[in-house]
Design a protein around this motif. Structure first.
Motif, mmCIF file in Angstrom:
data_model
loop_
_atom_site.group_PDB
_atom_site.id
_atom_site.type_symbol
_atom_site.label_atom_id
_atom_site.label_comp_id
_atom_site.label_asym_id
_atom_site.label_seq_id
_atom_site.Cartn_x
_atom_site.Cartn_y
_atom_site.Cartn_z
ATOM 1 N N TYR A 87 -5.961 -35.090 10.488
ATOM 2 C CA TYR A 87 -5.610 -34.137 9.430
ATOM 3 C C TYR A 87 -6.646 -33.008 9.360
ATOM 4 N N LEU A 88 -7.927 -33.355 9.396
ATOM 5 C CA LEU A 88 -8.972 -32.340 9.373
ATOM 6 C C LEU A 88 -8.913 -31.459 10.621
ATOM 7 N N GLN A 89 -8.658 -32.082 11.776
ATOM 8 C CA GLN A 89 -8.508 -31.295 13.000
ATOM 9 C C GLN A 89 -7.349 -30.315 12.874
ATOM 10 N N GLY A 90 -6.274 -30.763 12.256
ATOM 11 C CA GLY A 90 -5.114 -29.903 12.065
ATOM 12 C C GLY A 90 -5.370 -28.722 11.144
ATOM 13 N N LEU A 91 -6.397 -28.838 10.297
ATOM 14 C CA LEU A 91 -6.805 -27.723 9.438
ATOM 15 C C LEU A 91 -7.708 -26.739 10.176
ATOM 16 N N GLY A 92 -8.101 -27.096 11.389
ATOM 17 C CA GLY A 92 -8.962 -26.232 12.178
ATOM 18 C C GLY A 92 -10.400 -26.683 12.275
ATOM 19 N N GLY B 85 -13.392 -28.476 13.741
ATOM 20 C CA GLY B 85 -13.659 -28.925 15.100
ATOM 21 C C GLY B 85 -13.200 -27.932 16.152
ATOM 22 N N THR B 86 -12.502 -26.892 15.720
ATOM 23 C CA THR B 86 -12.070 -25.828 16.633
ATOM 24 C C THR B 86 -12.450 -24.479 16.025
ATOM 25 N N GLU B 87 -11.601 -23.961 15.180
ATOM 26 C CA GLU B 87 -11.896 -22.681 14.520
ATOM 27 C C GLU B 87 -13.050 -22.806 13.524
ATOM 28 N N LEU B 88 -13.140 -23.932 12.881
ATOM 29 C CA LEU B 88 -14.166 -24.206 11.880
ATOM 30 C C LEU B 88 -15.078 -25.322 12.395
ATOM 31 N N PRO B 89 -16.264 -25.485 11.803
ATOM 32 C CA PRO B 89 -17.152 -26.558 12.266
ATOM 33 C C PRO B 89 -16.488 -27.922 12.145
ATOM 34 N N GLY B 90 -16.855 -28.841 13.004
ATOM 35 C CA GLY B 90 -16.327 -30.184 12.932
ATOM 36 C C GLY B 90 -16.799 -30.895 11.676
ATOM 37 N N ALA B 91 -15.916 -31.695 11.083
ATOM 38 C CA ALA B 91 -16.231 -32.443 9.871
ATOM 39 C C ALA B 91 -16.098 -33.930 10.185
ATOM 40 N N ASN B 92 -17.207 -34.541 10.580
ATOM 41 C CA ASN B 92 -17.236 -35.942 11.012
ATOM 42 C C ASN B 92 -16.351 -36.181 12.229
#
Length: 348
Positions: free
Chosen positions: A130-135, A137-144
């Protein structure tokens, strides 16, 4: 760690766009997109949410305590080649019963110790996706964005917690075993996300409350997103957190905590779970004003700017500034209004 009611990591324990969507309906039985992946039995968030039946009870882990309709067949994504519940975003260890074998996960029910292991793997993976789908880890910094270690029933009580000593989540047992409820799993994952963003987060009472609030909010968000993405039934109040886990210690309609309460800053009592309902209501209002995707991109991205012992005021101001930077004045005004409605000092 925490007491039975409330759940989550306390400040003391802490001293312990949209670029792509979530991968297609991987939990749909017989999906061509997921046919090659191991298929497991899981709950559709939890049995109370999928059935709406507030009379369900634990019955000492009996398989017959919940209807067969509470289960779905789910693809276990991102597994490695070990044959166990280990993969890109999660790896699960068991301290009660044998570790689950991927070859057997399609036949498990809640009567099996391995069922909780499967639930933990699926929902931790789901939360990170879900977090990856929000961007993130790609557009935004990775969150865990790492393999999250999880222990099942390591804590020999009806309690669960995240510990920053090993950056590990531990799920307890007793009543409804904690890892049977996706919202408990994702709540604890929320603490892991916070700690990955701000190591040692939660060193003050207000920061601890923010951590509990975010865990509750993320649990609601990930569960709601999965229900919509996979077409699962949603027959209980979405603002109620952990309605299955809480059947053993709450009256119907069962609810551990809520994210739509009316508490304001002056209602603080110095207990992080109770005070967290102030912050979670603000997050829920931001979601209502901006929609889940925009709200969650702002909320999670803002947390990179928090301090370990941040106050409600400083965290609110950081979140408003993040909304302004990402989406402009209109979004910032909506975020400001949500915090202002909770009467957080310094928010005008």
């Amino acid at each position: 760690m925490h007491r039975r009611t409330p759940r989550g990591l306390t400040a003391a324990a802490a001293a312990t766009v949209a670029l792509f969507a979530l991968a297609g309906p991987a939990t749909a039985s017989g999906s061509a997109a997921t046919g090659a992946l191991p298929q497991a039995h899981i709950f559709m968030v939890n049995p109370v949410q999928s059935s709406g039946d507030q009379t369900l009870t634990d019955a000492k882990d009996a398989a017959g305590a919940v209807p067969s309709s509470a289960y779905t067949t789910a693809a276990l994504r991102n597994l490695d080649a070990s044959g166990g519940l280990s993969g890109k975003w999660a790896y699960v260890r068991s301290d009660t019963g044998a570790s689950a074998n991927v070859a057997d996960v399609g036949a498990l029910t809640r009567a099996d110790d391995q069922f909780e292991q499967v639930m933990a793997y699926f929902w931790v993976n789901e939360a990170q996706e879900y977090l990856q789908g929000l961007g993130f880890g790609t557009e935004l910094p990775g969150a865990n964005d790492r393999a999250q270690p999880v222990r099942i029933n390591q804590w020999g009580a009806d309690n669960s917690f995240f510990t920053d000593k090993k950056a590990e989540i531990r799920f307890g047992k007793g009543g409804v075993d904690d890892a049977e409820d996706a919202e408990v799993i994702v709540h604890e994952y929320g603490h892991a996300v916070h700690n990955a963003q701000v190591p040692g987060f939660g060193t003050s009472p207000e920061a601890g409350a923010i951590g509990e609030a975010f865990g509750d909010y993320l649990a609601v968000e990930v569960g709601s997103h999965a229900q919509a993405a996979y077409g699962w039934p949603a027959k209980a109040d979405p603002a109620c957190v952990a309605d299955w886990d809480s059947v053993t210690y709450s009256s119907a309609p069962h609810c551990l905590r809520r994210v739509d309460g009316n508490k304001v800053y002056a209602d603080r009592v110095g207990e992080v779970h109770a005070d967290g309902e102030i912050w979670s209501r603000a997050l829920f209002d931001i979601r209502g004003a901006l929609g889940a995707r925009t709200a969650d991109r702002i909320i999670v991205n803002a947390q990179f700017g928090f301090e370990p012992g941040t106050s409600f005021q400083d965290a609110a101001l950081t979140t408003i500034a993040t909304a302004q930077r990402m989406y402009g004045k209109s979004a910032a005004d909506a975020v400001r209004q949500a915090f202002k409605a909770r009467q957080i000092p310094g928010i005008q």
